[in-house]
Scaffold this motif. Structure first.
Motif, PDB file in Angstrom:
ATOM      1  N   LEU A 136       0.824  -1.206   0.000  1.00  0.00           N
ATOM      2  CA  LEU A 136       0.000   0.000   0.000  1.00  0.00           C
ATOM      3  C   LEU A 136       0.862   1.262   0.000  1.00  0.00           C
ATOM      4  O   LEU A 136       0.560   2.235  -0.706  1.00  0.00           O
ATOM      5  CB  LEU A 136      -0.934  -0.005   1.206  1.00  0.00           C
ATOM      6  N   GLU A 137       1.938   1.252   0.780  1.00  0.00           N
ATOM      7  CA  GLU A 137       2.817   2.432   0.805  1.00  0.00           C
ATOM      8  C   GLU A 137       3.425   2.680  -0.573  1.00  0.00           C
ATOM      9  O   GLU A 137       3.498   3.823  -1.050  1.00  0.00           O
ATOM     10  CB  GLU A 137       3.922   2.247   1.838  1.00  0.00           C
ATOM     11  N   LYS A 138       3.866   1.614  -1.224  1.00  0.00           N
ATOM     12  CA  LYS A 138       4.460   1.752  -2.557  1.00  0.00           C
ATOM     13  C   LYS A 138       3.466   2.348  -3.541  1.00  0.00           C
ATOM     14  O   LYS A 138       3.802   3.245  -4.332  1.00  0.00           O
ATOM     15  CB  LYS A 138       4.932   0.376  -3.042  1.00  0.00           C
ATOM     16  N   ALA A 148      -2.628   4.776  -7.051  1.00  0.00           N
ATOM     17  CA  ALA A 148      -3.335   5.180  -5.831  1.00  0.00           C
ATOM     18  C   ALA A 148      -4.737   4.591  -5.793  1.00  0.00           C
ATOM     19  O   ALA A 148      -5.203   4.110  -4.747  1.00  0.00           O
ATOM     20  CB  ALA A 148      -3.399   6.704  -5.750  1.00  0.00           C
ATOM     21  N   LEU A 149      -5.414   4.603  -6.946  1.00  0.00           N
ATOM     22  CA  LEU A 149      -6.753   4.011  -7.008  1.00  0.00           C
ATOM     23  C   LEU A 149      -6.701   2.515  -6.732  1.00  0.00           C
ATOM     24  O   LEU A 149      -7.592   1.953  -6.087  1.00  0.00           O
ATOM     25  CB  LEU A 149      -7.380   4.279  -8.383  1.00  0.00           C
ATOM     26  N   LEU A 150      -5.635   1.861  -7.221  1.00  0.00           N
ATOM     27  CA  LEU A 150      -5.469   0.432  -6.948  1.00  0.00           C
ATOM     28  C   LEU A 150      -5.270   0.189  -5.454  1.00  0.00           C
ATOM     29  O   LEU A 150      -5.801  -0.779  -4.894  1.00  0.00           O
ATOM     30  CB  LEU A 150      -4.281  -0.116  -7.743  1.00  0.00           C
ATOM     31  N   ALA A 151      -4.527   1.061  -4.792  1.00  0.00           N
ATOM     32  CA  ALA A 151      -4.333   0.933  -3.344  1.00  0.00           C
ATOM     33  C   ALA A 151      -5.666   1.032  -2.614  1.00  0.00           C
ATOM     34  O   ALA A 151      -5.940   0.260  -1.684  1.00  0.00           O
ATOM     35  CB  ALA A 151      -3.368   2.014  -2.847  1.00  0.00           C
ATOM     36  N   PHE A 152      -6.513   1.977  -3.037  1.00  0.00           N
ATOM     37  CA  PHE A 152      -7.831   2.108  -2.414  1.00  0.00           C
ATOM     38  C   PHE A 152      -8.672   0.856  -2.660  1.00  0.00           C
ATOM     39  O   PHE A 152      -9.394   0.404  -1.764  1.00  0.00           O
ATOM     40  CB  PHE A 152      -8.554   3.342  -2.955  1.00  0.00           C
ATOM     41  N   TYR A 229       1.089  12.210  -0.695  1.00  0.00           N
ATOM     42  CA  TYR A 229       1.063  10.970   0.078  1.00  0.00           C
ATOM     43  C   TYR A 229       0.210  11.121   1.334  1.00  0.00           C
ATOM     44  O   TYR A 229      -0.542  10.211   1.711  1.00  0.00           O
ATOM     45  CB  TYR A 229       2.486  10.566   0.448  1.00  0.00           C
ATOM     46  N   ALA A 230       0.312  12.287   1.984  1.00  0.00           N
ATOM     47  CA  ALA A 230      -0.465  12.528   3.207  1.00  0.00           C
ATOM     48  C   ALA A 230      -1.962  12.482   2.923  1.00  0.00           C
ATOM     49  O   ALA A 230      -2.743  11.909   3.698  1.00  0.00           O
ATOM     50  CB  ALA A 230      -0.082  13.876   3.818  1.00  0.00           C
ATOM     51  N   GLU A 231      -2.382  13.091   1.816  1.00  0.00           N
ATOM     52  CA  GLU A 231      -3.802  13.095   1.466  1.00  0.00           C
ATOM     53  C   GLU A 231      -4.290  11.677   1.177  1.00  0.00           C
ATOM     54  O   GLU A 231      -5.365  11.263   1.631  1.00  0.00           O
ATOM     55  CB  GLU A 231      -4.034  13.990   0.255  1.00  0.00           C
ATOM     56  N   ARG A 232      -3.491  10.936   0.421  1.00  0.00           N
ATOM     57  CA  ARG A 232      -3.871   9.557   0.099  1.00  0.00           C
ATOM     58  C   ARG A 232      -3.863   8.689   1.354  1.00  0.00           C
ATOM     59  O   ARG A 232      -4.723   7.810   1.524  1.00  0.00           O
ATOM     60  CB  ARG A 232      -2.912   8.983  -0.947  1.00  0.00           C
ATOM     61  N   LEU A 233      -2.877   8.936   2.237  1.00  0.00           N
ATOM     62  CA  LEU A 233      -2.777   8.143   3.460  1.00  0.00           C
ATOM     63  C   LEU A 233      -4.001   8.344   4.353  1.00  0.00           C
ATOM     64  O   LEU A 233      -4.532   7.399   4.941  1.00  0.00           O
ATOM     65  CB  LEU A 233      -1.505   8.526   4.220  1.00  0.00           C
ATOM     66  N   THR A 234      -4.462   9.590   4.450  1.00  0.00           N
ATOM     67  CA  THR A 234      -5.651   9.866   5.259  1.00  0.00           C
ATOM     68  C   THR A 234      -6.864   9.123   4.715  1.00  0.00           C
ATOM     69  O   THR A 234      -7.660   8.562   5.475  1.00  0.00           O
ATOM     70  CB  THR A 234      -5.928  11.377   5.282  1.00  0.00           C
ATOM     71  N   LYS A 235      -6.988   9.113   3.391  1.00  0.00           N
ATOM     72  CA  LYS A 235      -8.128   8.422   2.776  1.00  0.00           C
ATOM     73  C   LYS A 235      -8.061   6.913   3.000  1.00  0.00           C
ATOM     74  O   LYS A 235      -9.064   6.286   3.356  1.00  0.00           O
ATOM     75  CB  LYS A 235      -8.168   8.721   1.276  1.00  0.00           C
ATOM     76  N   ILE A 236      -6.869   6.343   2.825  1.00  0.00           N
ATOM     77  CA  ILE A 236      -6.784   4.885   2.945  1.00  0.00           C
ATOM     78  C   ILE A 236      -6.922   4.441   4.398  1.00  0.00           C
ATOM     79  O   ILE A 236      -7.429   3.345   4.679  1.00  0.00           O
ATOM     80  CB  ILE A 236      -5.471   4.362   2.322  1.00  0.00           C
ATOM     81  N   LYS A 237      -6.500   5.288   5.349  1.00  0.00           N
ATOM     82  CA  LYS A 237      -6.716   4.942   6.759  1.00  0.00           C
ATOM     83  C   LYS A 237      -8.205   4.975   7.090  1.00  0.00           C
ATOM     84  O   LYS A 237      -8.690   4.181   7.902  1.00  0.00           O
ATOM     85  CB  LYS A 237      -5.929   5.892   7.663  1.00  0.00           C
ATOM     86  N   GLY A 238      -8.925   5.896   6.444  1.00  0.00           N
ATOM     87  CA  GLY A 238     -10.370   5.913   6.621  1.00  0.00           C
ATOM     88  C   GLY A 238     -11.023   4.660   6.078  1.00  0.00           C
ATOM     89  O   GLY A 238     -11.977   4.128   6.650  1.00  0.00           O
ATOM     90  N   ILE A 239     -10.483   4.149   4.966  1.00  0.00           N
ATOM     91  CA  ILE A 239     -11.020   2.911   4.383  1.00  0.00           C
ATOM     92  C   ILE A 239     -10.694   1.725   5.278  1.00  0.00           C
ATOM     93  O   ILE A 239     -11.565   0.903   5.597  1.00  0.00           O
ATOM     94  CB  ILE A 239     -10.443   2.694   2.966  1.00  0.00           C
ATOM     95  N   THR A 244     -15.170   4.600   5.876  1.00  0.00           N
ATOM     96  CA  THR A 244     -15.625   4.992   4.537  1.00  0.00           C
ATOM     97  C   THR A 244     -16.677   4.030   4.011  1.00  0.00           C
ATOM     98  O   THR A 244     -17.741   4.450   3.529  1.00  0.00           O
ATOM     99  CB  THR A 244     -14.424   5.047   3.574  1.00  0.00           C
ATOM    100  N   SER A 245     -16.404   2.734   4.097  1.00  0.00           N
ATOM    101  CA  SER A 245     -17.363   1.751   3.588  1.00  0.00           C
ATOM    102  C   SER A 245     -18.644   1.761   4.413  1.00  0.00           C
ATOM    103  O   SER A 245     -19.743   1.567   3.866  1.00  0.00           O
ATOM    104  CB  SER A 245     -16.740   0.346   3.589  1.00  0.00           C
ATOM    105  N   ILE A 246     -18.524   1.980   5.724  1.00  0.00           N
ATOM    106  CA  ILE A 246     -19.713   2.040   6.576  1.00  0.00           C
ATOM    107  C   ILE A 246     -20.581   3.227   6.186  1.00  0.00           C
ATOM    108  O   ILE A 246     -21.810   3.125   6.114  1.00  0.00           O
ATOM    109  CB  ILE A 246     -19.304   2.117   8.058  1.00  0.00           C
ATOM    110  N   GLN A 247     -19.955   4.367   5.930  1.00  0.00           N
ATOM    111  CA  GLN A 247     -20.714   5.547   5.541  1.00  0.00           C
ATOM    112  C   GLN A 247     -21.457   5.315   4.228  1.00  0.00           C
ATOM    113  O   GLN A 247     -22.630   5.672   4.087  1.00  0.00           O
ATOM    114  CB  GLN A 247     -19.774   6.747   5.405  1.00  0.00           C
ATOM    115  N   LEU A 248     -20.786   4.673   3.270  1.00  0.00           N
ATOM    116  CA  LEU A 248     -21.433   4.365   1.996  1.00  0.00           C
ATOM    117  C   LEU A 248     -22.573   3.371   2.184  1.00  0.00           C
ATOM    118  O   LEU A 248     -23.626   3.489   1.549  1.00  0.00           O
ATOM    119  CB  LEU A 248     -20.398   3.813   1.006  1.00  0.00           C
ATOM    120  N   THR A 249     -22.352   2.390   3.065  1.00  0.00           N
ATOM    121  CA  THR A 249     -23.399   1.404   3.329  1.00  0.00           C
ATOM    122  C   THR A 249     -24.618   2.047   3.969  1.00  0.00           C
ATOM    123  O   THR A 249     -25.764   1.744   3.621  1.00  0.00           O
ATOM    124  CB  THR A 249     -22.855   0.291   4.236  1.00  0.00           C
TER     125      THR A 249
END
Length: 554
Positions: A136-138, A148-152, A229-239, A244-249
Motif C-alpha cells: 500500500l505504501e508503494k 493510488a486508485l489500486l491501493a484504495f 502521500y499525506a492526502e492519500r494516506l488519510t483516505k486509505i486509513k479511513g477505508i 468509509t465503507s460504513i458511511q457508503l453502506t
C-alpha cells in the motif's frame, strides 16, 4: 494403463500426506512410484494441460512441480488465480494451505506487472500485515494516479473480510509522511450538521474522515510528493478503519429502505401487549426490518407503547436501537445518550435501559470499536449493577471483536469471576462457547483442544466441543470434522450435544451445500412412529424426521 496411473498417483498422494502429517515427516516411498508420478506431471506440463498438472502437484504436495507448471503456463496470471482458488476450495489442512499461499506470493511478486490485489489477499490469509502495508505504501507514493486508485481498491477488498485486528495492524504499519507533522493527519468531521442531542459524551463520537485535514501552512511548506502521500494516506486509513465503507453502506441502506411500517402497525395492533414475549417480538421485528438504515420512525411514533416494556424486555428494546443504527459511528453515542449511564454508573434511570444502551453501542460499533472501547471499559469498571455490567460486557465484546486485546480480556474475566449470574453470563456466554470462539478458523490446530472437550464427561464441555468443531472447520467441508459430528449426532447421551452436533454440520458444510443431502440422511433413525421415510428424502424431510425422533425421546 490410465487406471494404474491414477492408482499410483492416489497412493503417492496418500503417502506424501501421511508423511507431512506425521511427527518425524519421513516417508518411505518406492522410487518407481515416484517416477510414475513425475512422468505424469511432466507430461501434463509438456502437453499444455497445466490445470491438471497443478491439481496433481497440489494433491501430491509437490510444490516444485506446482511452481514449474505455473511458470511454464501460457497465462501465468490466470494459472495463479486458479491456484489461489484451488488452495481455498480443496486444501483442507491449514498448514499446507499456508505453504501453497507462500509460494503463490513469491510467484506474484516475480511477475513483470505484479498483481497487488491478489498478493494482498494471499498475505491477508497468511496474516502478514507488514507485507500488505509495504504494498500500500508503494502504491500510495507512486505519482501514477492509477496506482493510488489500486491501493484504495486493495483496501476496500480487505475491509470486505471484516478482520478488524488485521486491518488495524495494516493501518498502524503505514508510515507517516516525512515532512508533515503527525498532528496534520488527525481526521476531522465531514458532517457539518450539528448534533441534535447536546451531551458531554457526544464530542467523543468516532468522526468520519474527509480525506484532507492538513493545515495550509503545512501544505505550503511541505514537499508536494509528501503532501500527496499525506492526502492519500488519510483516505486509505479511513477505508481500513471501515469508516468509509460504513458511511457508503449507511447511505445505500437509507436510500433503498423498502420496509413497510404498515406491517409493523398491524403486528402491534394484533398481538396482546400485556404479553411481554409478543411485545419483544414486535420490537425485534422492527429492528431487523430497519437494520442499518438509521430509520427509527416506528419507535419514535410509539414511545408510549414502547415504555410498557419492563425488565429484560426494556433491555432488548433499547438494544434494538443499536441494530437500527448499526454502523452510525459518527453519532452513535449522541443517539444513545438519553439512555446511557451518566458518568459510567447508574444514572437514576432503569438499569435495563442503561444496560441495553451499552449493548446497543456495541452493536453500532461492532467490529469497528476503536472509538468506543474506552467508554465501554469505563462503564464496565465503574458500576456494580449486574444488568449494566451485562450490557457493557456484551457491547465490549462486539466492539473489540477479534482484536485479541489482553486488557479487555482481563476486565471481562474479572466480571466473570465475581460469580454474578447475570453479569457472568454476558462475560462468558457459557465458557464452553467462549472456548469454541477462540479456535475460530484454526482447523487442525484446534484438534487437541477439540479432542479434550469432546471426550470430557461433562455434557456442557462436549456441547462446547461441537461448537469448537463448527467454528474451527467452518466452511471447509472437512471429512474428519463431518465424521466426528455425525458420530456425536447419533451416539451422545445428551440431547443438547446431539442437537448442537447437527447444527454444527451446517457450519462445516455451508460452502458445499450439495453435500448436505448426502450427509443428513445418515441422521434419519427411521422410527416406527414416523411415516415420512416413505417419501422421497430431501433436506427438509430429513430434518422433519430428526425433529420427530427428538420429540419422541423427550
Amino acid at each position: 494403463m490410465l487406471l494404474i496411473s491414477a492408482k499410483a498417483i492416489d497412493e503417492y498422494a496418500s503417502l506424501r500426506s501421511k508423511a507431512a502429517e506425521s511427527s518425524d515427516g519421513a516417508a518411505e516411498i518406492d522410487c518407481r512410484l515416484e517416477a510414475i508420478v513425475e512422468r505424469m506431471l511432466d507430461k501434463c506440463i509438456i502437453d499444455g494441460k497445466f490445470q491438471q498438472g497443478m491439481g496433481i502437484a497440489i494433491e501430491c504436495r509437490r510444490l516444485d512441480k506446482l511452481e514449474e507448471a505455473i511458470i511454464r503456463s501460457d497465462n501465468v496470471h490466470a494459472t495463479l488465480a486458479y491456484s489461489t482458488h484451488v488452495s481455498h476450495s480443496f486444501i483442507y489442512r491449514r498448514e499446507y494451505r499456508r505453504e501453497v499461499l507462500q509460494l503463490l506470493v513469491k510467484l506474484y511478486q516475480k511477475l513483470p506487472s505484479p498483481d497487488y490485489l491478489s498478493t494482498s489477499q494471499c498475505l491477508m490469509f497468511l496474516d502478514e500485515p507488514e507485507g500488505v502495508a509495504n504494498i500500500l505504501e508503494k502504491l500510495l507514493r507512486s505519482e501514477n494516479k492509477e496506482d493510488a486508485l489500486l491501493a484504495f481498491q486493495v483496501a476496500f477488498d480487505l475491509v470486505e473480510n471484516e478482520h478488524q485486528a488485521f486491518l488495524l495492524n495494516v493501518r498502524d504499519r503505514l508510515p507517516a509522511p516525512k515532512s508533515l507533522p503527525s498532528e496534520s493527519l488527525q481526521p476531522e468531521s465531514s458532517d457539518p450538521a450539528p448534533i441534535q442531542n447536546e451531551n458531554s459524551t457526544a464530542a467523543e463520537d468516532v468522526q468520519m474522515i474527509d480525506g484532507s485535514s492538513a493545515s495550509m501552512t503545512d501544505v505550503l511548506e511541505a514537499d508536494p510528493k509528501e503532501v500527496m502521500y499525506a492526502e492519500r494516506l488519510t483516505k486509505i486509513k479511513g477505508i481500513l478503519s471501515g469508516e468509509t465503507s460504513i458511511q457508503l453502506t449507511l447511505q445505500f441502506l437509507y436510500s433503498h429502505n423498502k420496509s413497510d411500517l404498515l406491517i409493523l402497525k398491524t403486528i402491534k395492533q394484533s398481538v396482546e401487549m400485556r404479553n411481554s414475549v409478543c411485545h419483544s417480538a414486535t420490537i425485534y421485528a422492527n429492528a431487523i426490518m430497519h437494520a442499518g438504515t438509521t430509520v427509527d420512525t416506528f419507535l419514535r411514533d410509539n414511545l408510549d407503547w414502547l415504555s410498557r416494556a419492563t425488565n429484560w424486555a426494556k433491555f432488548s428494546a433499547t438494544a434494538g436501537l443499536g441494530v437500527i443504527h448499526r454502523g452510525h459511528l459518527q453519532q452513535g453515542r449522541s443517539l444513545m445518550a438519553p439512555y446511557l449511564p451518566q458518568g459510567g454508573a447508574g444514572g437514576g434511570g432503569s438499569p435495563y435501559s442503561e444496560g441495553g444502551a451499552l449493548y446497543a453501542l456495541g452493536l453500532i460499533h461492532a467490529n469497528h470499536g476503536e472509538g468506543i472501547k474506552q467508554f465501554l471499559r469505563d462503564s464496565l469498571r465503574n458500576t456494580n449493577v449486574e444488568v449494566i455490567q451485562h450490557g457493557a460486557c456484551l457491547g465490549l465484546g462486539l466492539a473489540a471483536l477479534g482484536t485479541a486485546d489482553e486488557d479487555i480480556y482481563d476486565e471481562v474475566k474479572t466480571v466473570l469471576y465475581t460469580d454474578s449470574a447475570v453479569a457472568g453470563e454476558a462475560a462468558g456466554m457459557g465458557l464452553a462457547l467462549g472456548i469454541a470462539l477462540t479456535v475460530y478458523g484454526r482447523e487442525e490446530e484446534a484438534d487437541s483442544l477439540i479432542e479434550q472437550m469432546t471426550q470430557d464427561q461433562d455434557p456442557i464441555l462436549r456441547y462446547g466441543g461441537m461448537y469448537a468443531l463448527a467454528l474451527a472447520y467452518r466452511g471447509t467441508a472437512n471429512n474428519k470434522a463431518i465424521r466426528q459430528l455425525l458420530h456425536f449426532a447419533v451416539s451422545d447421551v445428551s440431547d443438547d450435544v446431539r442437537r448442537t452436533a447437527v447444527l454444527a454440520l451446517g457450519f462445516v458444510l455451508y460452502s458445499e451445500p450439495a453435500q448436505v443431502g448426502c450427509v443428513f440422511p445418515h441422521l434419519c433413525v427411521g422410527c416406527d412412529q414416523c411415516f415420512m421415510h416413505l417419501f422421497v428424502p430431501n433436506f427438509l424431510t430429513v430434518l422433519y424426521l430428526r425433529i420427530c425422533h427428538w420429540a419422541i425421546n423427550f
